[in-house]
Motif scaffolding. Structure first.
Motif, PDB file in Angstrom:
ATOM      1  N   GLY A  48      -9.134 -33.589  45.500  1.00 48.18           N
ATOM      2  CA  GLY A  48      -9.070 -34.405  46.708  1.00 48.18           C
ATOM      3  C   GLY A  48      -9.517 -33.646  47.937  1.00 48.18           C
ATOM      4  O   GLY A  48     -10.294 -34.146  48.752  1.00 48.18           O
ATOM      5  N   LYS A  49      -9.049 -32.405  48.082  1.00 40.10           N
ATOM      6  CA  LYS A  49      -9.450 -31.589  49.235  1.00 40.10           C
ATOM      7  C   LYS A  49     -10.938 -31.270  49.182  1.00 40.10           C
ATOM      8  O   LYS A  49     -11.633 -31.320  50.200  1.00 40.10           O
ATOM      9  CB  LYS A  49      -8.639 -30.290  49.283  1.00 40.10           C
ATOM     10  CG  LYS A  49      -7.224 -30.492  49.743  1.00 40.10           C
ATOM     11  CD  LYS A  49      -6.492 -29.171  49.798  1.00 40.10           C
ATOM     12  CE  LYS A  49      -5.037 -29.369  50.171  1.00 40.10           C
ATOM     13  NZ  LYS A  49      -4.296 -28.110  50.154  1.00 40.10           N
ATOM     14  N   ASN A  52     -12.910 -34.416  50.096  1.00 41.51           N
ATOM     15  CA  ASN A  52     -12.867 -34.700  51.530  1.00 41.51           C
ATOM     16  C   ASN A  52     -13.718 -33.725  52.341  1.00 41.51           C
ATOM     17  O   ASN A  52     -14.339 -34.121  53.323  1.00 41.51           O
ATOM     18  CB  ASN A  52     -11.427 -34.672  52.039  1.00 41.51           C
ATOM     19  CG  ASN A  52     -10.658 -35.893  51.605  1.00 41.51           C
ATOM     20  OD1 ASN A  52     -11.211 -36.970  51.422  1.00 41.51           O
ATOM     21  ND2 ASN A  52      -9.362 -35.730  51.400  1.00 41.51           N
ATOM     22  N   ARG A  53     -13.768 -32.490  51.912  1.00 40.90           N
ATOM     23  CA  ARG A  53     -14.507 -31.483  52.680  1.00 40.90           C
ATOM     24  C   ARG A  53     -16.008 -31.492  52.418  1.00 40.90           C
ATOM     25  O   ARG A  53     -16.810 -31.318  53.332  1.00 40.90           O
ATOM     26  CB  ARG A  53     -13.946 -30.100  52.379  1.00 40.90           C
ATOM     27  CG  ARG A  53     -14.615 -29.029  53.189  1.00 40.90           C
ATOM     28  CD  ARG A  53     -13.898 -27.730  53.088  1.00 40.90           C
ATOM     29  NE  ARG A  53     -14.534 -26.784  54.000  1.00 40.90           N
ATOM     30  CZ  ARG A  53     -14.053 -25.611  54.273  1.00 40.90           C
ATOM     31  NH1 ARG A  53     -12.921 -25.231  53.742  1.00 40.90           N
ATOM     32  NH2 ARG A  53     -14.691 -24.803  55.082  1.00 40.90           N
ATOM     33  N   ALA A  56     -17.133 -36.587  50.974  1.00 35.02           N
ATOM     34  CA  ALA A  56     -16.848 -37.749  51.829  1.00 35.02           C
ATOM     35  C   ALA A  56     -17.598 -37.613  53.150  1.00 35.02           C
ATOM     36  O   ALA A  56     -17.565 -36.565  53.788  1.00 35.02           O
ATOM     37  CB  ALA A  56     -15.353 -37.858  52.081  1.00 35.02           C
TER      38      ALA A  56
END
Length: 65
Positions: A48-49, A52-53, A56
């Protein structure tokens, strides 16, 4: 591939499309994703991290499901 955010991912080398199915059931296609970004996502401790980094809002995408 345990992740609280991403349920499944697939990468098409031929056209550099990353397909991600999220735990919510939403399916997205991300375009022009370099293979090294996909490999990084697969190897990331926190998918997820990493998503996102590095993914996304970095690549064009479509929601397909």
């Amino acid at each position: 591939m345990p992740s609280s955010v991403i349920k499944y991912m697939d990468y098409n080398e031929g056209n550099s499309i990353l397909k991600i199915t999220f735990q919510t059931g939403a399916v997205y296609l991300y375009y022009d994703v370099p293979e090294m970004i996909y490999i990084g996502l697969r190897q990331a401790r926190s998918k997820g991290k990493y998503f996102n980094r590095y993914i996304a809002q970095q690549y064009p995408f479509d929601r397909v499901g």
